[in-house]
Design a protein around this motif. Structure first.
Motif, PDB file in Angstrom:
ATOM      1  N   UNK A   1       0.778  -1.259   0.025  1.00  0.00           N
ATOM      2  CA  UNK A   1      -0.119  -0.024   0.022  1.00  0.00           C
ATOM      3  C   UNK A   1       0.816   1.302   0.026  1.00  0.00           C
ATOM      4  N   UNK A   2       2.242   1.083   0.423  1.00  0.00           N
ATOM      5  CA  UNK A   2       2.946   2.315   0.366  1.00  0.00           C
ATOM      6  C   UNK A   2       3.174   2.563  -1.063  1.00  0.00           C
ATOM      7  N   UNK A   3       3.310   1.415  -1.816  1.00  0.00           N
ATOM      8  CA  UNK A   3       3.385   1.767  -3.337  1.00  0.00           C
ATOM      9  C   UNK A   3       2.238   2.308  -4.113  1.00  0.00           C
ATOM     10  N   UNK A   4       1.138   1.839  -3.682  1.00  0.00           N
ATOM     11  CA  UNK A   4      -0.246   2.171  -4.152  1.00  0.00           C
ATOM     12  C   UNK A   4      -0.092   3.628  -3.961  1.00  0.00           C
ATOM     13  N   UNK A   5       0.000   4.142  -2.572  1.00  0.00           N
ATOM     14  CA  UNK A   5      -0.008   5.716  -2.483  1.00  0.00           C
ATOM     15  C   UNK A   5       0.980   6.369  -3.376  1.00  0.00           C
ATOM     16  N   UNK A   6       2.201   5.920  -3.645  1.00  0.00           N
ATOM     17  CA  UNK A   6       3.158   6.680  -4.444  1.00  0.00           C
ATOM     18  C   UNK A   6       2.633   6.772  -5.889  1.00  0.00           C
ATOM     19  N   UNK A   7       1.821   5.732  -6.284  1.00  0.00           N
ATOM     20  CA  UNK A   7       1.187   5.864  -7.517  1.00  0.00           C
ATOM     21  C   UNK A   7      -0.035   6.781  -7.622  1.00  0.00           C
ATOM     22  N   UNK A   8      -0.860   6.833  -6.553  1.00  0.00           N
ATOM     23  CA  UNK A   8      -1.707   7.957  -6.414  1.00  0.00           C
ATOM     24  C   UNK A   8      -1.232   9.231  -6.198  1.00  0.00           C
ATOM     25  N   UNK A   9      -0.160   9.557  -5.436  1.00  0.00           N
ATOM     26  CA  UNK A   9       0.546  10.886  -5.636  1.00  0.00           C
ATOM     27  C   UNK A   9       1.322  11.397  -6.669  1.00  0.00           C
ATOM     28  N   UNK A  10       1.568  10.238  -7.504  1.00  0.00           N
ATOM     29  CA  UNK A  10       2.277  10.721  -8.837  1.00  0.00           C
ATOM     30  C   UNK A  10       1.333  11.411  -9.722  1.00  0.00           C
ATOM     31  N   UNK A  11       0.009  10.478  -9.737  1.00  0.00           N
ATOM     32  CA  UNK A  11      -1.083  10.933 -10.650  1.00  0.00           C
ATOM     33  C   UNK A  11      -1.754  12.424 -10.094  1.00  0.00           C
ATOM     34  N   UNK A  12      -1.555  12.577  -8.685  1.00  0.00           N
ATOM     35  CA  UNK A  12      -2.364  13.699  -8.211  1.00  0.00           C
ATOM     36  C   UNK A  12      -1.366  14.837  -8.677  1.00  0.00           C
ATOM     37  N   UNK A  13      -0.202  14.808  -8.786  1.00  0.00           N
ATOM     38  CA  UNK A  13       0.936  15.849  -8.977  1.00  0.00           C
ATOM     39  C   UNK A  13       0.702  16.140 -10.547  1.00  0.00           C
ATOM     40  N   UNK A  14       0.380  15.328 -11.335  1.00  0.00           N
ATOM     41  CA  UNK A  14       0.260  15.528 -13.032  1.00  0.00           C
ATOM     42  C   UNK A  14      -0.949  16.375 -13.157  1.00  0.00           C
ATOM     43  N   UNK A  15      -1.995  16.170 -12.192  1.00  0.00           N
ATOM     44  CA  UNK A  15      -3.220  16.762 -12.605  1.00  0.00           C
ATOM     45  C   UNK A  15      -3.500  17.767 -11.720  1.00  0.00           C
ATOM     46  N   UNK A  16      -2.392  18.346 -11.151  1.00  0.00           N
ATOM     47  CA  UNK A  16      -2.551  19.506 -10.057  1.00  0.00           C
ATOM     48  C   UNK A  16      -3.047  20.756 -10.934  1.00  0.00           C
ATOM     49  N   UNK A  17      -2.240  20.803 -12.130  1.00  0.00           N
ATOM     50  CA  UNK A  17      -2.521  22.054 -12.976  1.00  0.00           C
ATOM     51  C   UNK A  17      -3.889  22.328 -13.086  1.00  0.00           C
ATOM     52  N   UNK A  18      -4.799  21.276 -13.118  1.00  0.00           N
ATOM     53  CA  UNK A  18      -6.235  21.263 -13.709  1.00  0.00           C
ATOM     54  C   UNK A  18      -7.152  21.586 -12.420  1.00  0.00           C
ATOM     55  N   UNK A  19      -6.372  21.786 -11.238  1.00  0.00           N
ATOM     56  CA  UNK A  19      -6.966  22.196  -9.975  1.00  0.00           C
ATOM     57  C   UNK A  19      -7.933  21.125  -9.475  1.00  0.00           C
ATOM     58  N   UNK A  20      -7.957  19.889  -9.906  1.00  0.00           N
ATOM     59  CA  UNK A  20      -8.322  18.702  -9.137  1.00  0.00           C
ATOM     60  C   UNK A  20      -7.549  18.074  -8.047  1.00  0.00           C
ATOM     61  N   UNK A  21      -8.533  18.367  -6.687  1.00  0.00           N
ATOM     62  CA  UNK A  21      -7.768  17.831  -5.531  1.00  0.00           C
ATOM     63  C   UNK A  21      -8.047  16.255  -5.348  1.00  0.00           C
ATOM     64  N   UNK A  22      -6.921  15.817  -4.623  1.00  0.00           N
ATOM     65  CA  UNK A  22      -7.069  14.109  -4.184  1.00  0.00           C
ATOM     66  C   UNK A  22      -6.913  14.024  -3.204  1.00  0.00           C
TER      67      UNK A  22
END
Length: 345
Positions: free
Chosen positions: A77-98
């Protein structure tokens, strides 16, 4: 100046709304009309206005909630969370919160509270590692009827509707495990299966896939017993010792790896690193160490970081453009890791 949806609509003889739905594969559009619209768009070199799209998403104040089924972290689950955070960073410019919400271990009532809390807070979509429990099934089916997008992450539950599942094909993984056992023990084998909690339906599917393949393809390998691990290292250590004492002639072991350090500790202390062939699921620093030492034969990994990333990306694309995944079940490829390809993890 690029072609616009309005111009495509005029050429196709349809409304702008029909063009938008056809180009983004959402809503009801006659298939022949959709093909014509897409052909016109392709011939004229249509490109979406990404700036306008970004501004439109920003105005909607979208939020994605990720609800896990477990609070005590492990390597998977540490790796699951890393993947979530990676995508969160990529879509941050769109203003979508995760936002990630963690449930006390396998507590269905608490997970239900987190689901309701997320909805009350205005979450636009949910990615969830669902606990296989009636109250969770009922609530998620209610959300589906309300057209609320839900993606199942790494686990699936039956009798429940969802936008998409992102995870491994558990039944197939069980069959792959059986095939791998046949390679390392082709003549005869006495197997003990130590499985993560069966509150995860995927683990039941994986066990059934293993059992079926052994019965149909590899009868020389006898499954002596299945022991359900708890995730508590002390309890798992005790359960493992008890099983190995009951079946001392065990020569092949399948274990949950990073899910239970207590399980691996008991296997090592009782001398089965040297006397058995051991197959693990997932990866951790301990598993990688024992692969290098050749105490573990192989580990079967589900690419958890990619799972976390894909789940959030799927919801982002659905919220931003109405795009549904090409396949409802997005199976992440299972990989077999040996000492020789450890660097690929």
């Amino acid at each position: 100046m690029g072609i616009t949806q309005k111009q495509i609509a005029e050429l196709a003889g349809v409304s702008i709304g029909t063009v938008d739905r056809a180009l983004h594969d959402r809503g009801r559009v006659d298939p022949k009309v959709a093909v014509r619209i897409k052909q016109i768009a392709k011939e004229l070199g249509y490109r979406p206005n990404s700036v306008a799209q970004s501004l439109s998403i920003l105005k909607r104040n979208l939020k994605i909630g990720v609800i896990l089924h477990i609070q005590s972290h492990n390597a998977f689950f540490d790796d699951i969370i890393r993947g979530i955070l990676k995508c969160k960073e990529e879509i941050s410019d769109f203003g979508i919160a995760v936002e990630i919400k963690e449930c006390p271990d396998f507590n269905a009532r608490e997970q239900l509270k987190l689901i309701n809390q997320a909805v009350e807070e205005g979450i636009s979509a949910i990615a969830i590692v669902p606990i296989n429990h009636p109250v969770i099934k009922e609530r998620l089916n209610e959300l589906h009827k309300q057209q609320f997008p839900v993606v199942f992450l790494t686990n699936i539950i039956d009798d429940t509707e969802y936008l998409s599942f992102v995870g491994c094909n558990y039944n197939l993984t069980g069959s792959i495990t059986a095939g791998l056992l046949n390679l390392v023990c082709p003549k005869s084998g006495k197997l003990l299966l130590f499985s993560p909690s069966f509150q995860m339906l995927g683990h039941i599917h994986r066990m059934n896939g293993l059992k079926t393949s052994l019965e149909q393809e590899y009868p020389q390998i006898h499954l002596q017993d299945v022991i359900e691990m708890t995730g508590n290292d002390i309890k798992d250590y005790q359960l493992t010792r008890k099983a190995l004492e009951e079946f001392p002639d065990t020569n092949v072991i399948v274990c949950p790896g990073g899910y239970s350090c207590g399980n691996l500790q008991a296997i090592q202390e009782m001398g089965y690193f040297k006397s058995s062939r051991i197959i693990c699921y997932d990866s951790s620093a301990e598993i990688e160490k024992e692969l290098r030492n050749r105490n573990i034969t192989a580990t079967i990994i589900q690419q958890p970081q990619l799972q976390g990333y894909t789940a959030v990306r799927t919801l982002f694309e659905y919220l931003s453009s109405g795009k549904s995944p090409a396949s409802k079940n997005q199976f992440i490829q299972t990989r077999i890791i040996l000492k020789e390809n450890l660097s690929e993890i």
